[in-house]
Design a protein around this motif. Structure first.
Motif, short mmCIF file in Angstrom:
data_model
loop_
_atom_site.label_atom_id
_atom_site.label_comp_id
_atom_site.label_asym_id
_atom_site.label_seq_id
_atom_site.Cartn_x
_atom_site.Cartn_y
_atom_site.Cartn_z
N TRP A 68 -2.11 21.91 -16.57
CA TRP A 68 -2.14 22.46 -15.22
C TRP A 68 -1.60 21.47 -14.18
N ARG A 69 -1.72 20.19 -14.48
CA ARG A 69 -1.23 19.20 -13.53
C ARG A 69 0.29 19.13 -13.50
N ILE B 152 0.66 14.94 -6.72
CA ILE B 152 0.01 14.37 -7.90
C ILE B 152 0.03 12.86 -7.76
N ASN B 153 -1.08 12.21 -7.99
CA ASN B 153 -1.16 10.75 -7.94
C ASN B 153 -0.89 10.19 -9.34
N LEU B 154 0.29 9.58 -9.50
CA LEU B 154 0.66 9.00 -10.79
C LEU B 154 0.03 7.63 -11.00
N SER B 155 -0.43 7.00 -9.92
CA SER B 155 -1.15 5.74 -10.00
C SER B 155 -0.37 4.69 -10.80
N GLY C 9 0.80 -1.22 0.00
CA GLY C 9 0.00 0.00 0.00
C GLY C 9 0.82 1.26 0.00
N ASP C 10 2.05 1.19 -0.51
CA ASP C 10 2.91 2.37 -0.53
C ASP C 10 2.38 3.40 -1.52
N SER C 11 2.71 4.64 -1.27
CA SER C 11 2.09 5.74 -1.99
C SER C 11 2.62 5.84 -3.42
N THR C 12 1.73 6.27 -4.32
CA THR C 12 2.11 6.60 -5.70
C THR C 12 1.98 8.09 -5.95
#
Length: 410
Positions: free
Chosen positions: A211-212, A220-223, A171-174
């Motif tokens: 804009w992102r 920003i979530n790169l997923s 569950g580490d962050s993206t």
């Protein structure tokens, strides 16, 4: 004031008995690993020559045979050191929480919570060792079988899958945070107006969400794309060390510098209490690697008595990739690879076959001066190059990044 607080946290962390014990044990094993690597290389070099794993240094007058693939010894010692160290942090936690020598009953709930914490950290170590073992096997196979480049791109991708699975299942962050590029944001605001994320996607004439690219320091979530980045990072690290090679001590030297920078970075970036395990992970994986690499560098330094081979290049690249991915600083790691990135960009035309490339891109040795100079590819006609070859040739020539000799229309 911020640096003072970080320094204070560092001393408080080292004063902790358990952390102090772990760091001391890791340093001791790292020194023993360096000592063992140094002596094994001296004692086992003749076995590599006997097995025909040897070569001649093309950049020296002395053409005696030199043992190759000595990175196999360094990597084997590294695995031994890590296998001896991995039980230390986890057994110490169980011993400190155990009631085997106490008359009080065992609290099973405390052991359940301990198991959850230990499992997360232990999986990181085991996944790291699995990926590193796979790359050591690939590197030694390359030294023996001389694999093609397509194999060197595919197999590191497969070897990095354990890292990716652990990163996803943990569950580490993206999410990533971009710097404050205020001038870019102001330029876009003047062009498109002060738009929000939702409004910008409804505007016509914009090929993507500009804009992102500059949300003024917002995450920003790169997923899915972050997982692709992790795979590409592992492939890049394993091949970057291998590409920038060909001079005595270069492969090991750059690995020593990068790993030393990682150690300094880990000690300066002392995080909060919830992230102490990541700092210890980076330290415990990097320190033994630095130890065995320094011992190997002693023998590979000019004039080299041994060659490290592709075994060490793949081993070093995967160790650095593991530290960056599971140590949660995969973006910062690329800052330590700036020379390798520049070398990769310069090598793209030859790596993709747009411009003729020799089998080994070694510097040319001048017998008269006993110095190394530029090497040249075989003669070719510019008109015979593919489109991308002609474009890259013109760009490299325009920026004076290559030296061109013209003779008889070639």
């Amino acid at each position: 004031y911020t640096n003072f607080n970080k320094t204070k946290q560092l001393f408080e962390m080292i004063q902790d008995t358990s952390v102090n014990f772990l760091i001391g044990a890791n340093l001791l094993l790292s020194v023993l690993g360096a000592f063992l690597t140094h002596h094994l290389i001296k004692d086992m070099s003749y076995l590599f020559i006997k097995a025909n794993l040897s070569g001649r240094d093309l950049s020296k007058k002395d053409k005696r045979r030199i043992p190759e693939a000595m990175g196999a010894i360094a990597s084997a010692v590294y695995l031994i050191v890590m296998f001896l160290f991995i039980p230390v942090p986890f057994l110490s936690k169980y011993v400190s929480n155990s009631t085997i020598f106490s008359d009080t009953p065992v609290n099973t709930s405390s052991f359940d919570s301990l198991n959850n914490a230990v499992s997360y950290e232990l999986v990181n170590y085991l996944a790291a060792m699995l990926s590193i073992c796979c790359m050591i096997f690939l590197g030694f196979a390359d030294d023996v079988l001389d694999l093609r480049w397509r194999h060197k791109l595919l197999l590191p991708t497969l070897a990095s899958l354990p890292l990716l699975m652990v990163y996803i299942l943990s569950g580490d962050s993206t999410w990533v945070t971009v710097p404050h590029f205020d001038f870019v944001c102001d330029m876009l605001s003047s062009q498109f107006g002060p738009l929000t994320f939702q409004q910008i996607t409804d505007r016509d004439g914009l090929p993507f969400d500009l804009w992102r690219l500059c949300p003024r320091g917002q995450p920003i979530n790169l997923s899915f794309f972050f997982y692709v980045y992790i795979l590409l990072l592992a492939v890049f690290c394993t091949n970057a060390i291998n590409i920038l090679a060909g001079i005595n001590g270069l492969e090991v030297g750059q690995s020593v510098i990068i790993s030393a920078c990682i150690l300094v970075y880990s000690m300066l970036q002392i995080p909060n209490v919830t992230m102490d395990s990541l700092t210890l992970f980076r330290f415990s994986v990097t320190c033994p690697f630095l130890g065995v690499s320094l011992a190997l560098l002693w023998h590979n330094w000019y004039p080299a008595r041994v060659f490290v081979g592709d075994t060490y290049c793949n081993f070093a690249g995967m160790v650095l990739a593991v530290i960056g991915i599971l140590g949660h600083f995969s973006k910062t790691l690329l800052l330590f690879f700036i020379p390798q990135i520049l070398n990769f960009i310069l090598s793209i035309p030859q790596l993709f076959g747009w411009i003729p490339c020799p089998r080994h891109r070694l510097p040319k040795w001048n017998e008269t001066t006993n110095l190394l100079g530029m090497s040249y590819t075989g003669p070719f006609k510019i008109a015979s190059l593919p489109t991308m070859g002609r474009v890259s040739f013109k760009l490299l020539t325009a920026f004076r990044l290559v030296h061109v000799k013209t003779e008889q229309g070639k």
